[in-house]
Design a protein around this motif. Structure first.
Motif, short mmCIF file in Angstrom:
data_model
loop_
_atom_site.label_atom_id
_atom_site.label_comp_id
_atom_site.label_asym_id
_atom_site.label_seq_id
_atom_site.Cartn_x
_atom_site.Cartn_y
_atom_site.Cartn_z
N LEU A 180 0.80 -1.23 0.00
CA LEU A 180 0.00 0.00 0.00
C LEU A 180 0.82 1.27 0.00
O LEU A 180 0.29 2.34 -0.27
N GLY A 181 2.11 1.17 0.29
CA GLY A 181 2.94 2.37 0.32
C GLY A 181 3.62 2.56 1.66
O GLY A 181 3.21 1.99 2.67
N ASP A 182 4.66 3.39 1.67
CA ASP A 182 5.49 3.55 2.86
C ASP A 182 5.11 4.75 3.72
O ASP A 182 5.69 4.95 4.78
N THR A 183 4.17 5.57 3.27
CA THR A 183 3.75 6.74 4.05
C THR A 183 2.25 6.69 4.29
O THR A 183 1.50 6.01 3.57
N LEU A 184 1.81 7.44 5.28
CA LEU A 184 0.37 7.50 5.56
C LEU A 184 -0.39 8.08 4.37
O LEU A 184 -1.51 7.65 4.07
N ALA A 185 0.21 9.05 3.68
CA ALA A 185 -0.46 9.65 2.52
C ALA A 185 -0.64 8.61 1.41
O ALA A 185 -1.70 8.55 0.77
N GLN A 186 0.38 7.80 1.16
CA GLN A 186 0.27 6.77 0.12
C GLN A 186 -0.79 5.73 0.49
O GLN A 186 -1.58 5.30 -0.35
N ILE A 187 -0.79 5.32 1.74
CA ILE A 187 -1.78 4.34 2.19
C ILE A 187 -3.19 4.94 2.11
O ILE A 187 -4.13 4.28 1.66
N ALA A 188 -3.33 6.20 2.52
CA ALA A 188 -4.63 6.86 2.46
C ALA A 188 -5.14 6.94 1.02
O ALA A 188 -6.34 6.81 0.76
N ALA A 189 -4.22 7.14 0.07
CA ALA A 189 -4.63 7.21 -1.34
C ALA A 189 -5.23 5.88 -1.79
O ALA A 189 -6.19 5.86 -2.58
#
Length: 439
Positions: A180-189
């Motif tokens: 999902l990604g390494d940052t909260l922003a990437q996961i939120a996307a």
């Protein structure tokens, strides 16, 4: 292995486990992103996902709690209500429920026998197949509304073939970063991928890293965002004699008390998110005046039972089970334990091998704590000896045991009055405890 058609439910489920890649057991090897398989299979079944209304719930932590709260409230309001969640704790059929009743074994058997050719043709994942089964069951049951929990992520999750009337996104934390990604922003996307044209979407709480992600996605889809923390507030009240806890919910128009079996402090955001979502649903239905009474009734119901969220188990010792399995979940669990102030906490704990072991270990307290390390019977499980060694490196008192139940028995043997035992680290650790302890 025997091939379908089968005569018995147990044969059908065993075949599914044997034929389909299961993320809970195989991890990354079972992850197949994309909706093409789901859309193709759903088309061959007549698009069951389009034959019922739905509320779609994504998030890292809290989505299971919100899903159960909403399902109980909708049931209390008189809707024929479906609930789809994952993973299960004790039985496969726990994942698919209507009005609190698990999908009949006979339906599972019939679905496998009718549609097993799709497995050969599309090679779906276990989760894709179970999602398709759930949607077909809900359509055939002619449910009024289904509460559907995302499996992982959102944008490419098998459940995202839905066109729901409402969406919910609970708190985001770092988990499954490899997908999902390494940052909260990437996961939120990825989570924001459930937002569709014109939808109403409730966001549990603002987080600095994710707020703009949701706003941008909602603007692009002409969706309406509702921030739960802007709409209402909640305060915890007293514990009741039967183990439930009183809470007060207040929004711009009303203030009322509820009594709930979800007593952990971390459930406050989930209760608030569920209330704002339910009130919005009832208002749109022209039933706003009924919302408060139905939510109050639903909050104390166990029609849709939620297992393993700070749940006291039926033992002589004071034992709680909690499915916390990532950094934020473990930290919230530690805060809950601190509120109780036990003389000593005995942790029965096991983790998946693909978690950040050193990070999770660093979240665990050393003072007045000891760790009974174990591993679930799963290929993804971290060896109990490896977990114990890492905890010992962090100066924690830890010992490895050969099974979950051996670890629990050892903790209960050492238990003294005034202490607390907590079973945590994975749904699959909880799954190996006797079901009778959760009743």
């Amino acid at each position: 292995m025997k091939k379908p058609p089968f005569e018995h439910y147990e044969e059908a489920v065993a075949w599914l486990y044997g034929q389909l890649p299961l993320f809970e057991k195989q991890g990354a090897a079972a992850y197949k992103p994309g909706l093409e398989r789901m859309e193709a299979m759903a088309a061959l079944l007549g698009h069951p996902e389009g034959r019922f209304r739905a509320i779609h719930i994504a998030g890292t932590n809290g989505k299971g709690s919100v899903a159960h709260l909403l399902a109980n409230a909708l049931y209390a309001a008189g809707y024929k209500t479906a609930l789809f969640t994952s993973p299960h704790i004790h039985r496969f059929t726990e994942r698919i429920r209507v009005d609190g009743k698990e999908v009949p074994a006979a339906f599972v058997l019939d679905f496998v026998n009718r549609h097993h050719a799709l497995v050969e043709r599309f090679r779906p994942t276990f989760f894709e197949w179970v999602t398709l089964m759930a949607f077909d069951f809900f359509a055939r049951q002619e449910v009024d509304v289904a509460v559907v929990e995302v499996g992982m992520g959102g944008r490419l999750d098998a459940t995202n073939i839905l066109m729901p009337e409402m969406g919910v996104i609970t708190r985001i934390a770092l988990d499954h970063q490899q997908f999902l990604g390494d940052t909260l922003a990437q996961i939120a996307a990825e989570k924001a991928g459930i937002i569709k044209k014109g939808m109403r979407v409730v966001i549990g709480r603002r987080q600095a890293e994710t707020t703009a992600v949701y706003e941008e996605k909602a603007a692009g889809q002409a969706a309406r965002l509702l921030w739960a923390e802007d709409k209402a507030g909640m305060a915890w009240g007293a514990f009741l004699a039967d183990g439930r806890r009183r809470a007060t919910i207040q929004d711009h128009t009303t203030c009322f008390d509820i009594e709930t079996p979800l007593t952990a402090a971390y459930q406050a955001d989930n209760l608030l998110t569920a209330w704002v979502t339910f009130k919005e649903w009832m208002t749109t239905e022209g039933r706003n005046e009924e919302a408060q009474a139905a939510f109050r009734k639903g909050a104390c119901l166990s029609v849709f039972r939620l297992k393993g969220r700070w749940q006291r188990l039926r033992t002589q010792a004071l034992v709680f089970a909690d499915a916390a399995h990532n950094e934020e979940g473990i930290r919230a669990l530690c805060r809950q334990i601190e509120q109780i102030r036990p003389a000593h906490c005995r942790w029965v704990i096991g983790l998946a091998a693909d978690k950040n072991l050193s990070l999770l270990a660093s979240c665990l307290p050393a003072a007045k704590s000891s760790y009974y390390c174990c591993a679930a019977r799963s290929p993804r499980a971290l060896a109990a000896t490896q977990l114990a060694a890492e905890l010992q490196k962090q100066a924690l008192e830890a010992r490895a045991y050969t099974s979950v139940n051996e670890a629990l028995q050892a903790a209960m043997h050492d238990y003294q009055e005034g202490e607390l035992i907590v079973v945590a680290g994975s749904h699959f650790i909880l799954a190996e405890l006797p079901e009778a302890l959760f009743e």
